[in-house]
Design a protein around this motif. Structure first.
Motif, PDB file in Angstrom:
ATOM      1  N   LEU A 463      52.447  15.854  36.501  1.00 39.01           N
ATOM      2  CA  LEU A 463      52.043  17.144  37.065  1.00 39.01           C
ATOM      3  C   LEU A 463      50.535  17.188  37.288  1.00 39.01           C
ATOM      4  N   PRO A 464      50.107  17.653  38.468  1.00 44.39           N
ATOM      5  CA  PRO A 464      48.662  17.806  38.706  1.00 44.39           C
ATOM      6  C   PRO A 464      48.067  18.850  37.760  1.00 44.39           C
ATOM      7  N   LEU A 465      46.838  18.591  37.343  1.00 36.97           N
ATOM      8  CA  LEU A 465      46.116  19.526  36.483  1.00 36.97           C
ATOM      9  C   LEU A 465      45.398  20.537  37.379  1.00 36.97           C
ATOM     10  N   GLY A 527      47.138  25.747  26.705  1.00 37.84           N
ATOM     11  CA  GLY A 527      46.307  26.516  27.621  1.00 37.84           C
ATOM     12  C   GLY A 527      46.028  25.809  28.928  1.00 37.84           C
ATOM     13  N   ASP A 528      46.231  24.493  28.985  1.00 33.39           N
ATOM     14  CA  ASP A 528      46.071  23.781  30.258  1.00 33.39           C
ATOM     15  C   ASP A 528      47.089  24.306  31.261  1.00 33.39           C
ATOM     16  N   ARG A 529      46.707  24.296  32.514  1.00 37.74           N
ATOM     17  CA  ARG A 529      47.602  24.766  33.574  1.00 37.74           C
ATOM     18  C   ARG A 529      48.016  23.562  34.419  1.00 37.74           C
ATOM     19  N   VAL A 549      50.592  25.405  29.512  1.00 37.99           N
ATOM     20  CA  VAL A 549      51.090  24.611  28.387  1.00 37.99           C
ATOM     21  C   VAL A 549      51.167  25.504  27.153  1.00 37.99           C
ATOM     22  N   PRO A 550      52.354  25.580  26.494  1.00 41.52           N
ATOM     23  CA  PRO A 550      52.494  26.455  25.323  1.00 41.52           C
ATOM     24  C   PRO A 550      51.865  25.828  24.076  1.00 41.52           C
TER      25      PRO A 550
END
Length: 756
Positions: A463-465, A527-529, A549-550
């Motif tokens: 998945l792209p950040l 917290g990363d999307r 990200v949980p």
């Protein structure tokens, strides 16, 4: 002179075969480059002659089968095509190499033929499109490539592969192999030019009796050696032409070698033609430097003084110093010529030590049975010919021990680098799917295939950040996500507890520090999307569907890691919206049933050939890289040839020495000496120098191996590499003796007493 020509000829044949290596490699690279597809860059428009292509690799009983899937975009007649075929095959048509055709038509290849799903063979790939005559290669026509999300279009065939480099340690391994295998051949050639030394002495005495002075006799002796060397060049060239006809039948790495490619490199061939006669003359003049030839016979000066030791230590000391300076684990910066020089000087120095050690040892041998006394007395009178004969096997064994130590360490490092250690998982199958249900169906199909004992599946996605800047090529930074239930995750990572809805991050360095502790930029953090629109190519995000990200728990990776580094984010199904992904891969990890013959082949047949979205690769504990496997095969083949030539040289040298002693043997028989006693004396006369040489070779080979490993920065993995090599050397003693016995019986006839 005939024996000299034969001995030199055998050596020249091998040197000429070795000199073809550059031309063979260049020709192979040219053909491999000519058939390599040139893919269109992203955004580049395809022309009318373009076609879609996809690499296809499979295996069959440990042998790699390679090919290309082809689908024309327009008119098939106008499409570019790889060399070796006259047209692009349509869907279901197959072009195969001659070796693959023969395999598919054989009884053993029936299982492989099932994999091609009844595709019809419409042609055979020409030699210009194959790396070698034994390569298993194919071109399969298909209509599935255009249905892929991002098919790869080809504008032409022909890629420059001249600049493809290799790992420095791998290069060092090849360099050492070449030096180790060729040096004994060079020693044998120099030994061969001194065959018949005693008979030559008698001829020189006769020339002195006829009025020739010392200078003239030396020039005549040098001329004899020159003629023998020139005849040897002719014999070697003829033997090379004969051997060249059969190289295509030898199953060598990378598809073997074509006879048409077996052409000596001009510069190397010219060096052989010049250096062999020159060395023959120089060796003869060097041997006669302290020889006084008179009409009454030949006498050698300074025989009571014995051989000097000090100058024999200079060459190995310099060679060891060179290799020691290159050490310290900096093999990547080591100069190839320095390695060649160091190994060459070290091994040559060992050879120079051999005559001195043989002389010292045999001078102290006393007593024993009559055959032992005959052998030791002969060696005490003149150990030079025996030491020269054994020098070849000493170099070969010493070099082979060092080479085997280096090869074992590089092989072990290569195997560890792949992460393919002991594991219950032997195969990994992967397929692009549109949903988790489709992935589950794919996994169930694999689990029910013949030869599968058990399996478990996971879903994987990159998945792209969101918010990350693209790299220099315009690609978005991505994160790896694995989706599986707790039972499957338990086989990949370690955790204290797991329930549906949990998420884990796994991965640690060698000190046990977690991703967060070491600040790894590629780790996933709470917290990363991540962008669920993850379809390739990832050049920027136009319409992102972000997912946060949980909270995650720290987990550890399991050691087996199924051939890959599974580190990153691991989530259970309810914790991640799998159905919203644009690109998903279902991965199935397979354990084979040992009770089913050819279980891996049945699984490969279930996967089939022709779907570019499906992949299958093996995770064997012994699965080495293709290059390492090729080097191992070439090393074994070359070692067999080298040892065979050394054995032949020992037989020729022993027969030559027996011929020089024909009169003495006949006298011994006339006085009642048993033939068995004389046969045993020949055995001892061969065995004593060989055993001494093997002892020297073992010590020197282990020392040289340690130096090479230090230079490569690798640990010792095989301390017992000398055992089979020493055993082969001892077996060669018996074979040489047996091969010499017919000549011995013939020379013990009463007519050997006849004189003039």
């Amino acid at each position: 002179m005939l024996l000299t020509a034969l001995g030199v000829g055998l050596g020249v044949m091998l040197l000429l075969l070795a000199s073809t290596a550059p031309t063979v490699r260049d020709a192979m690279q040219d053909r491999m480059g000519a058939r390599s597809p040139v893919f269109l860059e992203e955004g580049e428009e395809a022309g009318g002659d373009a076609l879609l292509a996809s690499y296809e690799l499979t295996g069959f009983r440990g042998t790699m089968v390679s090919g290309l899937l082809l689908e024309p975009l327009g008119d098939p007649e106008a499409a570019v095509r790889p060399p070796g075929i006259d047209r692009i095959p349509t869907a279901g048509e197959l072009y195969v190499s001659p070796a693959l055709r023969d395999l598919l038509r054989s009884e053993d290849g029936a299982l492989l033929a099932e994999r091609f799903d009844e595709a019809s063979i419409v042609g055979v790939i020409g030699a210009e499109g194959l790396s070698g005559p034994h390569e298993l290669h194919f071109y399969l026509g298909t209509d599935t490539l255009s249905k892929e999300p991002a098919p790869s279009a080809v504008s032409s065939f022909g890629e420059d592969r001249s600049n493809s480099g290799m790992d420095p340690v791998f290069v060092m391994l090849i360099v050492v192999i070449i030096v180790v295998l060729l040096l004994p051949i060079g020693v044998f050639v120099l030994t061969a030019v001194r065959f018949g030394g005693e008979s030559r002495d008698r001829r020189l005495s006769a020339l002195r009796l006829m009025g020739a002075d010392n200078g003239m006799t030396r020039r005549i002796a040098a001329g004899e050696s020159l003629v023998g060397a020139l005849l040897g060049l002719l014999v070697g060239a003829c033997l090379f032409l004969v051997a060249r006809m059969f190289v295509g039948e030898v199953p060598l790495p990378y598809g073997g070698v074509s006879p048409a490619d077996t052409v000596p490199a001009p510069l190397i061939a010219a060096s052989i033609v010049v250096l062999v006669p020159a060395c023959a003359v120089l060796v003869t003049l060097f041997a006669l430097r302290k020889v006084a030839v008179s009409p009454l016979g030949v006498s050698r000066e300074g025989t009571d003084r014995g051989r000097r030791l000090w100058w024999r230590l200079v060459l190995p000391a310099v060679g060891i110093a060179i290799l020691a300076v290159l050490g310290g684990g900096s093999a990547s910066a080591a100069d190839e010529w320095a390695i060649v020089t160091g190994v060459l000087m070290t091994l040559t120095g060992f050879t120079l030590l051999l005559p001195w050690i043989v002389e010292v040892v045999v001078a102290r041998l006393r007593g024993g049975p009559l055959s032992w006394q005959l052998a030791t007395r002969r060696l005490q009178l003149n150990s030079g010919p025996a030491a020269r004969t054994v020098s070849g096997i000493t170099i070969a064994v010493a070099g082979a021990i060092a080479l085997q130590m280096l090869f074992s360490a590089v092989d072990e490092a290569d195997r560890e680098a792949t992460g393919q250690g002991p594991s219950q998982v032997q195969l990994v199958a992967s397929s692009s799917v549109d949903s988790s249900a489709e992935g589950l169906a794919f996994a169930r199909g694999i689990d029910g295939a013949e030869g599968v004992a058990s399996s478990f599946s996971i879903l994987r996605a990159d998945l792209p950040l969101v918010g990350a800047e693209p790299d220099s090529s315009g690609r978005q930074e991505r994160r790896s996500v694995v989706v599986a239930d707790c039972a499957a995750l338990d086989k990949l990572i370690t955790f204290s507890s797991c329930a549906d809805g949990d998420a884990f991050v796994a991965g640690a360095d060698g000190d046990g520090d977690s991703f967060a502790d070491r600040g790894d930029a590629s780790v996933v953090r709470p917290g990363d999307r991540l962008d669920l629109d993850n379809a390739y190519p990832g050049t920027g995000v136009t319409d992102p569907r972000p997912w946060d990200v949980p909270r995650v728990e720290q987990a550890g990776t399991r050691e087996f890691t199924v051939g890959e580094t599974y580190e990153g984010l691991f989530v259970t199904p309810s914790a991640f919206p799998v159905e919203e992904l644009s690109d998903i891969r279902s991965t199935v990890l397979i354990t084979l049933d040992p009770r089913v013959p050819d279980a891996a082949e049945h699984v490969r047949n279930h996967i089939g050939i022709g779907d570019p979205g499906l992949t299958l690769h093996a995770l064997s504990p012994d699965a080495n890289s293709t290059e390492m496997a090729a080097v191992g095969d070439a090393l074994r083949a070359a070692a067999i040839v080298t040892m065979a030539v050394i054995g032949a040289s020992m037989v020729v040298s022993t027969i030559e020495q027996l011929r020089d002693r024909k009169r003495q043997l006949s006298v011994l028989v006339a006085f009642g000496t048993d033939r068995s006693t004389l046969g045993a004396s020949v055995l001892w006369q061969t065995a004593i120098p060989v055993v001494i040489g093997l002892v020297i070779a073992t010590g020197c080979g282990l020392g040289l191996g340690l130096l090479l490993l230090r230079m490569a920065g690798l640990p010792v993995t095989d301390w017992l590499s000398f055992v089979p090599l020493v055993g082969a050397g001892l077996a060669m003693v018996v074979l040489v003796t047996l091969a010499s016995l017919p000549s011995l019986w013939q020379m013990m006839r009463p007519d050997g007493l006849r004189t003039e």
